[in-house]
Design a protein around this motif. Structure first.
Motif, PDB file in Angstrom:
ATOM      1  N   GLN A   1      97.304  65.870  75.910  1.00  0.00           N
ATOM      2  CA  GLN A   1      97.441  64.518  75.360  1.00  0.00           C
ATOM      3  C   GLN A   1      96.098  63.793  75.310  1.00  0.00           C
ATOM      4  N   SER A   2      95.233  64.093  76.248  1.00  0.00           N
ATOM      5  CA  SER A   2      93.956  63.380  76.363  1.00  0.00           C
ATOM      6  C   SER A   2      92.814  64.041  75.599  1.00  0.00           C
ATOM      7  N   VAL A   3      93.109  64.977  74.721  1.00  0.00           N
ATOM      8  CA  VAL A   3      92.062  65.741  74.050  1.00  0.00           C
ATOM      9  C   VAL A   3      91.116  64.860  73.243  1.00  0.00           C
TER      10      VAL A   3
ATOM     11  N   GLY B   1      76.557  53.936  76.365  1.00  0.00           N
ATOM     12  CA  GLY B   1      76.854  55.358  76.194  1.00  0.00           C
ATOM     13  C   GLY B   1      77.261  56.016  77.502  1.00  0.00           C
ATOM     14  N   ALA B   2      76.589  55.669  78.583  1.00  0.00           N
ATOM     15  CA  ALA B   2      76.932  56.239  79.890  1.00  0.00           C
ATOM     16  C   ALA B   2      78.328  55.813  80.330  1.00  0.00           C
ATOM     17  N   PHE B   3      78.678  54.546  80.100  1.00  0.00           N
ATOM     18  CA  PHE B   3      80.026  54.079  80.429  1.00  0.00           C
ATOM     19  C   PHE B   3      81.079  54.792  79.590  1.00  0.00           C
ATOM     20  N   ILE B   4      80.797  54.964  78.295  1.00  0.00           N
ATOM     21  CA  ILE B   4      81.733  55.671  77.422  1.00  0.00           C
ATOM     22  C   ILE B   4      81.901  57.109  77.900  1.00  0.00           C
ATOM     23  N   ALA B   5      80.801  57.750  78.260  1.00  0.00           N
ATOM     24  CA  ALA B   5      80.856  59.134  78.738  1.00  0.00           C
ATOM     25  C   ALA B   5      81.687  59.230  80.017  1.00  0.00           C
ATOM     26  N   TRP B   6      81.432  58.336  80.946  1.00  0.00           N
ATOM     27  CA  TRP B   6      82.127  58.376  82.237  1.00  0.00           C
ATOM     28  C   TRP B   6      83.621  58.124  82.082  1.00  0.00           C
ATOM     29  N   TRP B   7      83.968  57.030  81.418  1.00  0.00           N
ATOM     30  CA  TRP B   7      85.380  56.688  81.285  1.00  0.00           C
ATOM     31  C   TRP B   7      86.110  57.642  80.350  1.00  0.00           C
ATOM     32  N   GLY B   8      85.433  58.139  79.333  1.00  0.00           N
ATOM     33  CA  GLY B   8      86.032  59.154  78.468  1.00  0.00           C
ATOM     34  C   GLY B   8      86.347  60.418  79.243  1.00  0.00           C
ATOM     35  N   TRP B   9      85.422  60.806  80.130  1.00  0.00           N
ATOM     36  CA  TRP B   9      85.650  61.994  80.958  1.00  0.00           C
ATOM     37  C   TRP B   9      86.828  61.786  81.907  1.00  0.00           C
ATOM     38  N   LEU B  10      86.894  60.614  82.522  1.00  0.00           N
ATOM     39  CA  LEU B  10      88.024  60.339  83.426  1.00  0.00           C
ATOM     40  C   LEU B  10      89.358  60.359  82.680  1.00  0.00           C
ATOM     41  N   LEU B  11      89.380  59.771  81.480  1.00  0.00           N
ATOM     42  CA  LEU B  11      90.613  59.775  80.689  1.00  0.00           C
ATOM     43  C   LEU B  11      90.969  61.188  80.228  1.00  0.00           C
TER      44      LEU B  11
ATOM     45  N   LEU C   1      95.116  65.926  81.140  1.00  0.00           N
ATOM     46  CA  LEU C   1      95.113  67.359  80.835  1.00  0.00           C
ATOM     47  C   LEU C   1      96.482  68.015  81.016  1.00  0.00           C
ATOM     48  N   HIS C   2      97.270  67.515  81.930  1.00  0.00           N
ATOM     49  CA  HIS C   2      98.552  68.143  82.234  1.00  0.00           C
ATOM     50  C   HIS C   2      99.676  67.703  81.292  1.00  0.00           C
ATOM     51  N   ILE C   3      99.418  66.726  80.420  1.00  0.00           N
ATOM     52  CA  ILE C   3     100.434  66.227  79.495  1.00  0.00           C
ATOM     53  C   ILE C   3     100.174  66.837  78.119  1.00  0.00           C
ATOM     54  N   LYS C   4     101.182  67.449  77.523  1.00  0.00           N
ATOM     55  CA  LYS C   4     101.020  68.086  76.216  1.00  0.00           C
ATOM     56  C   LYS C   4     101.256  67.071  75.100  1.00  0.00           C
TER      57      LYS C   4
END
Length: 178
Positions: free
Chosen positions: A137-139, A111-121, A126-129
């Motif tokens: 795009q990363s929503v 879960g911690a890995f998913i949280a970390w890598w999900g946050w980075l992705l 954020l700048h790509i629509k």
């Protein structure tokens, strides 16, 4: 004068986690209902009024990601995830206690890995629509990151309950263990 109704310690934490899990389950249900509505609109718009909206696909993916992530976190809280529960019941009590502590540790780490890598992705895109909707795009990675963090929190609670049960201090049995 002290207030005897104020909860402190493990009982208060357990109740707070129960409330958090209820909120998580409600979010998953709302996401699933939203998924049905959005897909229903997509089918109606495409086949009845012949005007297929472009926003339905990205919104559907966001709702699906939300329902899946929140559902997985709720499954960790209620201990209703995949496991070899019948096998564990037939193990030596010491081995069973070790496994009962090891499983939430592994789930929490994942879960911690998913949280970390999900946050980075999420932050990376954020700048790509998204095509068809005014969303980043990363929503889809934001619910994944939140769900991973919730999995880690709920697994840490499971680990603490397993350690307390192993030390003989005794705690209330969580709802999913009954």
């Amino acid at each position: 004068m002290s207030d005897t109704n104020v909860e402190t310690g493990p009982v208060g934490i357990q109740r707070a986690l129960e409330r958090l899990a209820d909120v998580v389950i409600h979010i998953a249900v709302i996401a699933l209902l939203g998924l049905v509505v959005v897909q229903g609109w997509q089918v109606f718009a495409r086949y009845v009024i012949n005007d297929s909206p472009s926003w339905t696909e990205p919104v559907t993916l966001l709702l699906l990601s939300t329902a899946m992530s929140m559902g997985a976190a709720a499954g960790v809280h209620t201990n209703r995830h995949f496991g070899f529960f019948l096998l564990a019941e037939h193990l030596n009590p010491l081995v069973k206690r070790v496994i009962d502590a090891l499983v939430p540790l592994i789930v929490g780490t994942i879960g911690a890995f998913i949280a970390w890598w999900g946050w980075l992705l999420w932050m990376d895109g954020l700048h790509i629509k998204t095509a068809g909707a005014d969303l980043p795009q990363s929503v889809n990675y934001l619910p994944l990151s939140i769900g991973g963090a919730l999995m880690a929190i709920f697994a840490l609670n499971r680990l603490l309950l397993a350690l307390r049960a192993g030390s003989g201090t005794g705690t209330a049995v969580a709802e999913g263990d009954r």
